[in-house]
Write a protein that holds these residues in place. Structure first.
Motif, short mmCIF file in Angstrom:
data_model
loop_
_atom_site.label_atom_id
_atom_site.label_comp_id
_atom_site.label_asym_id
_atom_site.label_seq_id
_atom_site.Cartn_x
_atom_site.Cartn_y
_atom_site.Cartn_z
N ILE B 21 0.85 -1.19 0.00
CA ILE B 21 0.00 0.00 0.00
C ILE B 21 0.88 1.25 0.00
CG2 ILE B 21 -1.61 1.37 1.38
CD1 ILE B 21 -3.22 -0.87 0.85
N SER B 22 0.61 2.17 -0.91
CA SER B 22 1.33 3.43 -0.92
C SER B 22 0.35 4.59 -1.02
CB SER B 22 2.30 3.49 -2.10
OG SER B 22 3.29 2.50 -1.98
N PHE B 23 0.50 5.54 -0.16
CA PHE B 23 -0.28 6.77 -0.31
C PHE B 23 0.33 7.87 0.55
CE2 PHE B 23 -3.09 7.56 3.43
CZ PHE B 23 -2.71 6.48 4.21
N GLY B 24 -0.02 9.11 0.21
CA GLY B 24 0.48 10.24 0.97
C GLY B 24 -0.66 11.18 1.30
N ARG B 216 -10.26 13.55 -1.18
CA ARG B 216 -9.83 12.37 -1.91
C ARG B 216 -10.43 11.15 -1.23
NH1 ARG B 216 -4.37 9.97 -1.88
NH2 ARG B 216 -3.81 11.74 -0.58
N VAL B 217 -10.81 10.18 -2.03
CA VAL B 217 -11.36 8.94 -1.49
C VAL B 217 -10.47 7.79 -1.91
CG1 VAL B 217 -13.29 7.33 -1.53
CG2 VAL B 217 -13.73 9.77 -1.48
N ILE B 218 -10.17 6.93 -0.95
CA ILE B 218 -9.39 5.72 -1.27
C ILE B 218 -10.31 4.53 -1.05
CG2 ILE B 218 -7.47 4.26 -0.53
CD1 ILE B 218 -5.95 6.78 0.23
N PHE B 219 -10.47 3.70 -2.07
CA PHE B 219 -11.27 2.49 -1.90
C PHE B 219 -10.32 1.31 -1.77
CE2 PHE B 219 -13.20 -1.30 -3.98
CZ PHE B 219 -14.10 -1.59 -2.98
N MET B 220 -10.42 0.61 -0.65
CA MET B 220 -9.54 -0.54 -0.39
C MET B 220 -10.34 -1.83 -0.43
SD MET B 220 -6.94 0.57 2.66
CE MET B 220 -6.20 -1.07 2.77
N ASP B 221 -9.71 -2.88 -0.93
CA ASP B 221 -10.30 -4.21 -0.86
C ASP B 221 -9.18 -5.24 -0.90
OD1 ASP B 221 -12.21 -6.16 -0.69
OD2 ASP B 221 -12.72 -6.12 -2.83
N GLY B 222 -9.30 -6.24 -0.06
CA GLY B 222 -8.31 -7.32 -0.05
C GLY B 222 -6.89 -6.86 0.20
N GLU B 227 -8.85 1.72 -5.91
CA GLU B 227 -9.13 2.92 -6.68
C GLU B 227 -9.03 4.12 -5.76
OE1 GLU B 227 -12.67 2.44 -8.92
OE2 GLU B 227 -12.65 4.47 -9.72
N GLN B 228 -8.54 5.23 -6.27
CA GLN B 228 -8.58 6.44 -5.45
C GLN B 228 -8.69 7.67 -6.34
OE1 GLN B 228 -5.04 7.81 -3.39
NE2 GLN B 228 -3.80 6.23 -4.37
N GLY B 229 -9.19 8.72 -5.76
CA GLY B 229 -9.31 9.95 -6.53
C GLY B 229 -10.32 10.91 -5.94
N HIS B 237 -18.56 7.83 -10.85
CA HIS B 237 -18.07 7.13 -12.03
C HIS B 237 -16.92 6.19 -11.67
CE1 HIS B 237 -20.44 10.07 -14.20
NE2 HIS B 237 -19.81 11.03 -13.54
N PRO B 238 -17.19 5.22 -10.80
CA PRO B 238 -16.09 4.31 -10.43
C PRO B 238 -15.59 3.54 -11.64
CG PRO B 238 -18.21 3.49 -9.64
CD PRO B 238 -18.47 4.84 -10.18
N LYS B 239 -14.25 3.37 -11.70
CA LYS B 239 -13.66 2.69 -12.86
C LYS B 239 -13.61 1.18 -12.65
CE LYS B 239 -10.58 6.51 -14.13
NZ LYS B 239 -10.70 7.23 -12.82
N GLU B 240 -13.32 0.78 -11.43
CA GLU B 240 -13.09 -0.64 -11.16
C GLU B 240 -14.40 -1.36 -10.82
OE1 GLU B 240 -10.07 -2.02 -11.48
OE2 GLU B 240 -9.20 -0.07 -11.99
N ASP B 241 -14.47 -2.60 -11.26
CA ASP B 241 -15.67 -3.40 -10.99
C ASP B 241 -15.92 -3.57 -9.49
OD1 ASP B 241 -16.27 -3.66 -13.59
OD2 ASP B 241 -15.30 -5.62 -13.86
N ARG B 242 -14.83 -3.81 -8.76
CA ARG B 242 -15.00 -4.05 -7.33
C ARG B 242 -15.57 -2.82 -6.63
NH1 ARG B 242 -9.79 -6.79 -4.76
NH2 ARG B 242 -8.77 -5.90 -6.58
#
Lengths: 215, 252
Positions: B21-24, B216-222, B227-229, B237-242
């Motif tokens: 995991i990387s984020f700032g 900013r929103v970070i979506f975490m799974d597993g 996805e984040q943005g 308009h989420p890009k990822e299926d999950r």
């Protein structure tokens, strides 16, 4: 023997009983805390030793422990145990009660939610500060009822000092009763223990109430 | 950057909870972390606040490394003494409040400033009263935590964290332990802090709140950042299926 001479003779025993009681508490309440903390030591050997100590103390009669403390030095090292009676008695009581208090403390420490430790840690408290400022005050409140129980048991257990022929109130009442063919000394001793425990219960209740300012 | 977490790895036994995991977080930024339970978002917060130790990666506060990677890629922390210095950079608000029950509200707010930061008692009390005023709890300074509602307790917990004057404030599902009618008062406080440009990272299940308040929103799974943005992007308009799948459950 008149009632007043009887009371007078026995009052010396009552003082000695109070002496055992107070010295045992002064010794065992703090020692129990040290034992409880050692039981959670990060060194397995220390934890092991403490566990064996607690199981021996709880697994054998206090009366037997007192005899071992008193006669042990003589049989093991051939020491002169002439003036050893009272020290042996107090050591026996302190070591015994410290084990029981340690178990009460341990239960109390473990009952404090882990969130309290974490909140203190995040705020930057040191381990010692966390224990002294945050954990211990809450432990004391939780364990008070169990401590009261143990202290009341101690009042009655002081009578076991008769095994070492120490002249506290129980030994004296037996002696006087035998020599005077009287039932009175037992009655006096019984009233004494009862009042002593009444006072203990009263004081402990006061302390519990004083801690009721939070839940 | 207030906080940088790079290539964070964490496992409990065989279970990998965080996988690279990387984020700032920039100064003044409000970041929401959302995701299903077990996704690792709370663990990430606990790693950032040193309640859990990371197995791999690095943690940097204010350009200052608290943990770095050695040649084998394992995380190495600075000494215990130095770690305490890092704790003054951040505050953490727990799901279960974790107020000190034997302290009055005021003492909950002043004890650490006085005994950890060695600040002057009258200054610490002044700061505490100011914060309580802001939380709408000035009249409860002498109350004990058990006398307060859950929402009030959580507001005290926020004030307690702020009393340390942190650079960044973490929230671990701050409203999850509250009755629904009490979540609003806590969220309003966080919203107010966001307006004051307090840097915050909020792990939350309150989707509308995350959308409205965060930058900013970070979506975490597993154990991964899926996805984040920008919140409008991720939510509408989420890009990822999950992400789509997860958000659909909340719409219902």
């Amino acid at each position: 023997m008149t009632l007043s001479t009887m009371l007078h003779t026995m009052s010396a025993g009552m003082l000695r009983t109070c002496g055992i009681f107070i010295l045992t508490l002064i010794g065992s309440l703090p020692l129990g805390m040290i034992v409880a903390l050692l039981r959670k030591s990060r060194f397995a050997l220390v934890r092991g030793i403490v566990r064996v100590y607690i199981s021996i103390i709880r697994g054998t009669p206090l009366m037997l422990q007192l005899l071992v403390w008193y006669f042990g030095p003589f049989y093991l090292f051939n020491w002169n145990i002439g003036s050893w009676r009272f020290p042996a008695l107090i050591i026996g009581f302190v070591v015994n009660y410290a084990a029981y208090f340690a178990e009460i403390y341990r239960g109390g420490i473990e009952s404090i939610p882990v969130g309290q430790h974490e909140a203190a840690e995040v705020l930057g408290f040191t381990k010692t500060q966390t224990f002294m400022r945050i954990i211990l005050p809450q432990v004391i409140k939780t364990i008070l009822p169990s401590v009261t129980n143990e202290v009341i048991t101690l009042v009655k257990d002081t009578s076991l000092a008769f095994t070492l022929a120490y002249q506290e109130v129980f030994s004296l009442s037996k002696q006087i009763s035998a020599s005077q063919s009287s039932f009175m000394p037992f009655l006096i001793a019984g009233i004494f223990y009862f009042i002593a425990n009444y006072v203990v219960a009263f004081i402990m209740e006061r302390i519990e109430k004083a801690m009721n300012y939070y839940k | 950057m207030i906080l940088e977490m790079n290539h964070i790895e964490k496992h409990f036994g065989d279970l990998e909870v965080l996988k690279d995991i990387s984020f700032g977080v920039d100064s003044g930024e409000v970041v929401s972390i959302i995701g299903p339970s077990g996704s690792g978002k709370s663990t990430l917060l606990r790693c950032a606040t040193f309640l859990e130790t990371i197995d791999g990666g690095e943690i940097i506060y204010m350009g200052d490394k608290a943990a770095h990677m050695n040649d084998q890629g394992q995380a190495v922390y600075v000494s215990h003494q130095e770690l305490r210095r890092f704790r003054s950079y951040y505050g953490l608000v727990f799901q279960q409040f974790n107020l000190f029950p034997h302290y009055s509200v005021l003492k909950n707010l002043t004890d650490a400033p006085i005994h950890v930061q060695h600040r002057d008692r009258s200054e610490a009390e002044e700061t505490a009263m100011e914060l309580l005023g802001k939380m709408g709890l000035a009249d409860r300074a002498d109350a004990y935590p058990y006398q307060l509602s859950g929402g009030q307790q959580q507001r005290v917990a926020i004030a307690r964290a702020l009393a340390m004057k942190p650079q960044i404030l973490f929230f671990d599902e701050p409203t999850s332990a509250l009755d629904p009618e009490l979540t609003g008062e806590v969220l309003n406080v966080i919203r107010q802090l966001a307006e004051e440009k307090m840097t915050m990272v909020v792990v939350t299940h309150e989707m509308s709140f995350a959308k409205a308040v965060s930058n900013r929103v970070i979506f975490m799974d597993g154990g991964l950042i899926v996805e984040q943005g920008d919140p409008a992007e991720v939510f509408d308009h989420p890009k990822e299926d999950r992400t789509k799948q997860f958000l659909r459950v909340f719409e219902r």
